[in-house]
Design a protein around this motif. Sequence first.
Motif, short mmCIF file in Angstrom:
data_model
loop_
_atom_site.label_atom_id
_atom_site.label_comp_id
_atom_site.label_asym_id
_atom_site.label_seq_id
_atom_site.Cartn_x
_atom_site.Cartn_y
_atom_site.Cartn_z
N THR A 105 0.85 -1.19 0.00
CA THR A 105 0.00 0.00 0.00
C THR A 105 0.88 1.24 0.00
OG1 THR A 105 -2.03 0.93 0.92
CG2 THR A 105 -0.33 0.37 2.50
N VAL A 106 0.27 2.35 -0.39
CA VAL A 106 1.02 3.61 -0.49
C VAL A 106 0.37 4.61 0.45
CG1 VAL A 106 1.80 5.42 -2.06
CG2 VAL A 106 1.47 3.10 -2.93
N ILE A 107 1.18 5.26 1.29
CA ILE A 107 0.61 6.29 2.16
C ILE A 107 1.34 7.62 1.98
CG2 ILE A 107 -0.21 4.62 3.90
CD1 ILE A 107 2.09 5.38 5.67
N PHE A 108 0.58 8.70 1.94
CA PHE A 108 1.16 10.04 1.76
C PHE A 108 0.23 11.07 2.37
CE2 PHE A 108 -0.78 8.39 -2.16
CZ PHE A 108 -1.92 9.19 -2.21
N GLY A 109 0.77 12.25 2.60
CA GLY A 109 -0.02 13.30 3.24
C GLY A 109 -0.93 14.04 2.26
N GLY A 110 -1.66 15.02 2.81
CA GLY A 110 -2.49 15.86 1.95
C GLY A 110 -3.87 15.29 1.68
N VAL A 111 -4.11 14.07 2.15
CA VAL A 111 -5.45 13.47 2.01
C VAL A 111 -5.80 12.86 3.37
CG1 VAL A 111 -5.27 12.91 -0.46
CG2 VAL A 111 -4.42 11.27 1.22
N GLY A 112 -7.06 12.55 3.58
CA GLY A 112 -7.48 11.94 4.85
C GLY A 112 -6.74 10.62 5.06
N GLN A 113 -6.57 10.23 6.33
CA GLN A 113 -5.78 9.02 6.57
C GLN A 113 -6.62 7.75 6.67
OE1 GLN A 113 -3.87 10.07 10.37
NE2 GLN A 113 -5.16 8.50 11.34
N GLY A 114 -7.96 7.90 6.70
CA GLY A 114 -8.87 6.77 6.94
C GLY A 114 -8.59 5.56 6.06
N ARG A 115 -8.57 5.78 4.75
CA ARG A 115 -8.37 4.67 3.81
C ARG A 115 -7.01 4.02 3.96
NH1 ARG A 115 -9.80 5.68 -2.28
NH2 ARG A 115 -12.06 5.82 -2.20
N GLN A 116 -6.03 4.86 4.21
CA GLN A 116 -4.67 4.35 4.34
C GLN A 116 -4.57 3.46 5.58
OE1 GLN A 116 -2.09 7.84 4.16
NE2 GLN A 116 -2.78 8.34 2.10
N VAL A 117 -5.18 3.90 6.66
CA VAL A 117 -5.15 3.12 7.89
C VAL A 117 -5.89 1.81 7.68
CG1 VAL A 117 -5.95 3.05 10.31
CG2 VAL A 117 -4.92 5.14 9.38
N HIS A 118 -6.99 1.88 6.97
CA HIS A 118 -7.77 0.67 6.70
C HIS A 118 -6.93 -0.35 5.93
CE1 HIS A 118 -11.26 -1.76 6.11
NE2 HIS A 118 -11.14 -1.71 4.79
N ALA A 119 -6.22 0.13 4.92
CA ALA A 119 -5.37 -0.76 4.13
C ALA A 119 -4.31 -1.40 5.01
CB ALA A 119 -4.72 0.00 2.98
N LEU A 120 -3.74 -0.60 5.91
CA LEU A 120 -2.70 -1.14 6.81
C LEU A 120 -3.29 -2.20 7.75
CD1 LEU A 120 -0.83 2.17 7.75
CD2 LEU A 120 0.12 0.26 6.43
N GLU A 121 -4.50 -1.94 8.22
CA GLU A 121 -5.13 -2.89 9.14
C GLU A 121 -5.41 -4.23 8.47
OE1 GLU A 121 -7.26 0.37 12.10
OE2 GLU A 121 -8.42 -0.56 10.48
N LYS A 122 -5.68 -4.17 7.17
CA LYS A 122 -5.95 -5.43 6.45
C LYS A 122 -4.68 -6.27 6.29
CE LYS A 122 -8.24 -4.75 2.65
NZ LYS A 122 -9.14 -4.56 1.53
N LEU A 138 2.94 6.40 12.55
CA LEU A 138 3.76 5.69 13.55
C LEU A 138 3.45 6.23 14.94
CD1 LEU A 138 7.28 5.45 11.84
CD2 LEU A 138 5.91 3.52 12.67
N ASN A 139 3.36 7.56 15.05
CA ASN A 139 3.07 8.17 16.34
C ASN A 139 1.70 7.76 16.86
OD1 ASN A 139 5.55 9.37 16.39
ND2 ASN A 139 4.83 11.31 15.49
N GLN A 140 0.79 7.54 15.94
CA GLN A 140 -0.56 7.10 16.36
C GLN A 140 -0.62 5.58 16.55
OE1 GLN A 140 -3.72 8.55 13.68
NE2 GLN A 140 -2.27 10.04 12.93
N LYS A 141 0.52 4.93 16.42
CA LYS A 141 0.62 3.47 16.59
C LYS A 141 -0.29 2.71 15.62
CE LYS A 141 2.88 3.30 20.91
NZ LYS A 141 3.48 4.59 20.73
N LYS A 142 -0.43 3.25 14.43
CA LYS A 142 -1.26 2.57 13.42
C LYS A 142 -0.45 1.50 12.69
CE LYS A 142 -4.93 5.27 13.80
NZ LYS A 142 -6.07 4.79 14.60
N LEU A 143 0.86 1.53 12.87
CA LEU A 143 1.70 0.50 12.24
C LEU A 143 3.00 0.38 12.99
CD1 LEU A 143 3.96 1.60 9.48
CD2 LEU A 143 2.16 3.19 9.99
N THR A 144 3.71 -0.69 12.73
CA THR A 144 5.04 -0.86 13.34
C THR A 144 6.06 -1.19 12.25
OG1 THR A 144 6.40 -2.27 14.73
CG2 THR A 144 4.39 -3.26 13.89
N LEU A 145 7.29 -0.78 12.49
CA LEU A 145 8.35 -1.06 11.52
C LEU A 145 9.30 -2.14 12.05
CD1 LEU A 145 9.22 2.58 10.34
CD2 LEU A 145 7.66 0.94 9.29
N LYS A 146 8.87 -2.86 13.10
CA LYS A 146 9.82 -3.78 13.75
C LYS A 146 10.13 -5.03 12.92
CE LYS A 146 6.98 -6.43 17.06
NZ LYS A 146 5.71 -6.53 16.51
#
Length: 413
Positions: A105-122, A138-146
């Motif tokens: 998935t691709v994430i970038f600023g300037g648009v709402g984060q809802g869809r991006q977070v949803h894709a990450l959750e899947k 990352l700060n919102q703990k929506k994903l991890t890079l570990k």
Amino acid sequence: MTDKTFKDLNLIPPLEKALSKREYTIPTPIQLKSIPGLLEGRDLIGIAQTGTGKTAAFILPILQRMTEKYPRVIKTLVLAPTRELAAQIGESFSMYGEFLKFKHTVIFGGVGQGRQVHALEKGVDILVATPGRLLDLLNQKKLTLKNIEFFVLDEADRMLDMGFIHDIKKVILKLPEKRQSLFFSATMSPTVNDLARTLLDNPLHVEVAAQATTVDTIDQCLFFVDQHVKERLLLDLLQPKHLTSVLVFTRTKHRANKVATFLNKHNISASAIHGNKSQGARTKALNDFKTGKIKVLVATDIAARGIDINNISHVINFEFPNEPESYVHRIGRTARAGAEGTAFSFCAAEERSSLNDIERLIRQKIEVVDHKFHSEAAKNAVGTAAKPPPRKKRNFTKKFKSHGKPQHRSRRR
Ligand code: AMP
């Protein structure tokens, strides 16, 4: 250019299949230099611009080295400076990974984060991101890079220009120590170098020449034609009155002379300029061309270097140049100073492979013109038929037999 194909790079069948679907058979120089080391797990610093094929140079080995894990965890992170570049990289993962099961998935600023977070959750295996939005999530703990095993920093110089250095450093701190890191930059400044050093471990250095761009205002047309019919095609094309000032390129001096003589014989005023002509003859030919006394100037690449003529209406590549970059220089002679220009290129079977190199460099397909001398053989040539025949070996004993001096001069440019 190289004769090596993707087959020589030992890529897995799903990647080979994706490449052959796009008819990519010959790796670009950066791909050839990077892929073997990357497949061995080396870190890499690549100095290369967009247009060199650098995206596939990192995507192919990463896809090959990634293993599937369930549930999906992010194993590859690609950081890009802009949303457009991130989106393009995402598309490339779709393209090269078409026959593999990885998700990205691709994430970038300037648009709402809802869809991006949803894709990450899947669940995704590959994340392409711009630094700001990545840090937010990352700060919102929506994903991890570990679980990152592969990290790519693309267009590092542009990232630094855009002030992303602190964001990048924060991201790097969240990556596992053990990983393969790839770093790409179009230029190498001390700051870029410092960043590369903090990131990479004994990296492979790969540098490729700058990419040339084609002037947008040039109308480019391609004529597939057999070698021995080229003169007749040229004669036909030169008939209309609006072709007022035409620069014809050949690869050799000999051919430049032949073409000019042929045209004069058919009442089209032409002169040849090349390295064997005296300075006086060259200046006269140039002046005649500039003042419109002659309609056609036939030149080799070297002779044409540095010629500054503003009103060239057409450039004709009677033969393709040896180096694809020269194509861009040649056609840049028309459409000077914002004017519109036209470039015609003749392609015989043995030049088919040069044409492929040129189209790869300019990142576009040149429009094919239907004409009465059209050659299907030229259009469809592949393999050895698409390349010039091997040069004859010179017989040096014969050549040097009288007083050790060559008896004839080289006929090459
Ligand atoms: P990039 O420098 O990664 O932006 O790639 C430039 C363009 O070249 C993209 O449109 C790629 O799809 C294309 N490309 C990459 N590798 C090859 C190849 N080996 N042969 C032909 N086209 C390629």
